[in-house]
Design an enzyme around this catalytic site. Structure first.
Site, short mmCIF file in Angstrom:
data_model
loop_
_atom_site.label_atom_id
_atom_site.label_comp_id
_atom_site.label_asym_id
_atom_site.label_seq_id
_atom_site.Cartn_x
_atom_site.Cartn_y
_atom_site.Cartn_z
N TYR A 33 0.73 -1.19 0.01
CA TYR A 33 0.07 -0.07 -0.04
C TYR A 33 0.88 1.32 -0.10
CZ TYR A 33 0.76 0.91 5.10
OH TYR A 33 1.28 1.22 6.37
N LYS A 150 6.30 -2.04 1.93
CA LYS A 150 5.29 -1.57 2.69
C LYS A 150 4.36 -2.39 2.41
CE LYS A 150 3.02 3.02 3.11
NZ LYS A 150 3.12 3.32 4.61
N GLU A 182 11.86 2.48 14.42
CA GLU A 182 11.06 3.72 13.85
C GLU A 182 9.55 3.81 14.72
OE1 GLU A 182 9.74 2.83 9.80
OE2 GLU A 182 9.93 0.77 10.34
N LEU A 206 11.04 1.28 7.20
CA LEU A 206 10.45 1.51 6.06
C LEU A 206 11.37 2.98 5.48
CD1 LEU A 206 7.83 1.20 4.22
CD2 LEU A 206 7.01 3.35 5.16
#
Ligand code: PLP
Length: 286
Positions: A33, A150, A182, A206
Site C-alpha cells: 500500500y 510497505k 522507527e 520503512l
C-alpha cells in the site's frame, strides 16, 4: 457525504464497493500500500510514493494491474470526484483473488492483482499536534524483518499503538537489539547539539518518503545530519525528538517513556523543518 472509491477498474460509491472474500490481501495480508497526502487538491511527492510502490511490488514479485500513469490519473479523478482539498489517498494492491485459499502464489497471468483506492479528509497543514507535541512509549520491535516493503501486515504496529494509548501516549517507538528502529507508522529522529540523528536506511525500517525530503531540506539548510541508530536512553537525553510521515509531516515528540525531552515543548529544529517541508511540498505538489 458518500465517497467515491476505486475498486478494480470501477469508480463506485463506497457503500457499493466490494472485494472478494478470497482476495489474498484479506486472507493473508498479501498486499502492498501507499498513502499520498493531498494539499489544496494536489498530490504531495506522488513520484516518491509510486517509486516505492513499484519497489514493494517487485520485491514481492507482484505485477501491477495498472501503469503508473494510469495510477496518477486515478488519483486525480478521485480528488475531483470527492472534491478533496486536504487529506490523502490510500492505495492498496493485492495479489488478487484466486477463488480459494492457498499459500502458493497464483500465476499473475491467470489471477490479476486487485486494486483499491479511497480518499480521506484530514487537516494536515494546521495541526494541533505541532503546538503540543506527542508522547511516546517504547516497545520491542516484533515485526517481520522486511520492513522496507510497505505491506498491509499491520497487526503488530497496530498492537503497539494500542499499548501506547493504554498508557495515555499517542504512539510507540519500536526497539530492536537496544536501538530504536522507527515509530508504528513514522520514522523517528532526535536532535542533539544541533545535529539531527535518525536510523540509516536498511531492511529494518520503512524508507519514508517524508524522511527523504526532510533530510534533503535539512542538509540544504546547512543542518548537520547523522544517519545512525540511537537508544531510548540517548533519545531521553536529547534536546528534541520528532517523527515524520506523509500525513503527519514532522511532528514533535515531547516525552519518551515518561521522560521529558528538552524543555517539554516542540523544539526549534523540529518546528523549522516542518515549516520548510510544508512550504516546499505545497510548491511542488502536482
Ligand atoms: N515507517 C513506517 C513503519 C510507516 O508505516 C510509515 C508510513 O506509513 C513511515 C515510516 C513513514 O513513511 P512516509 O514518510 O513515506 O509516510
Amino acid at each position: 457525504m458518500t465517497r467515491t472509491v476505486y475498486v478494480n477498474g470501477e469508480y463506485l460509491p463506497e457503500t457499493e464497493a466490494k472485494v472478494s472474500i478470497f482476495d489474498r490481501g484479506f486472507l493473508m495480508a498479501d498486499a502492498v500500500y501507499e498513502v499520498t497526502s493531498v494539499i489544496g487538491g494536489k498530490l504531495v511527492d506522488f513520484e516518491g510514493h509510486v517509486t516505492r510502490l513499484q519497489r514493494s511490488m517487485s520485491e514481492l514479485e507482484m505485477v501491477s494491474p495498472v501503469t503508473m500513469d494510469e495510477l496518477l490519473a486515478i488519483h486525480r479523478e478521485l480528488i475531483a470526484k470527492n472534491d478533496l482539498n486536504e487529506g490523502g489517498i490510500y492505495l492498496q494492491i493485492t495479489r488478487g483473488a484466486p477463488g480459494d485459499r492457498d499459500f502458493a502464489w497464483p500465476d499473475p497471468d491467470e489471477v490479476p492483482a486487485g486494486i483499491v483506492l479511497f480518499t480521506f479528509n484530514k487537516p494536515l497543514v494546521d495541526s494541533k499536534v505541532m503546538d503540543e507535541g506527542i508522547k511516546v512509549i517504547s516497545i520491542p520491535d516484533e515485526r517481520w524483518s522486511r520492513r522496507d516493503i510497505k505491506t498491509t501486515q499491520l497487526l503488530y504496529p497496530s498492537y503497539a499503538k494500542m499499548q501506547a494509548k493504554k498508557k495515555g501516549c499517542a504512539d510507540a517507538w519500536l526497539v530492536e537489539d537496544g536501538f530504536v528502529t522507527e515509530g508504528t507508522a513514522n520514522n523517528a529522529y532526535i536532535v542533539k547539539d544541533g545535529t539531527i540523528i535518525t536510523r540509516q536506511l536498511s531492511n529494518d525500517i520503512l524508507h519514508g518518503i517524508t524522511r527523504a525530503a526532510i533530510l534533503r531540506f535539512a542538509r540544504e539548510a546547512q543542518m548537520q545530519v547523522e544517519e545512525r541508530p540511537f537508544t531510548i536512553e540517548e533519545a531521553q537525553g536529547a534536546d528534541e525528538a520528532f517523527v515524520t510521515s506523509a500525513t503527519g509531516f514532522a511532528q514533535p515528540v515531547i516525552e519518551i517513556d515518561g521522560a521529558t525531552i528538552g524543555t517539554g515543548v516542540p523544539g526549534d529544529i523540529s518546528k523549522r523543518l516542518r515549516e520548510i517541508y510544508t512550504e516546499e511540498m505545497i510548491k511542488a505538489a502536482i
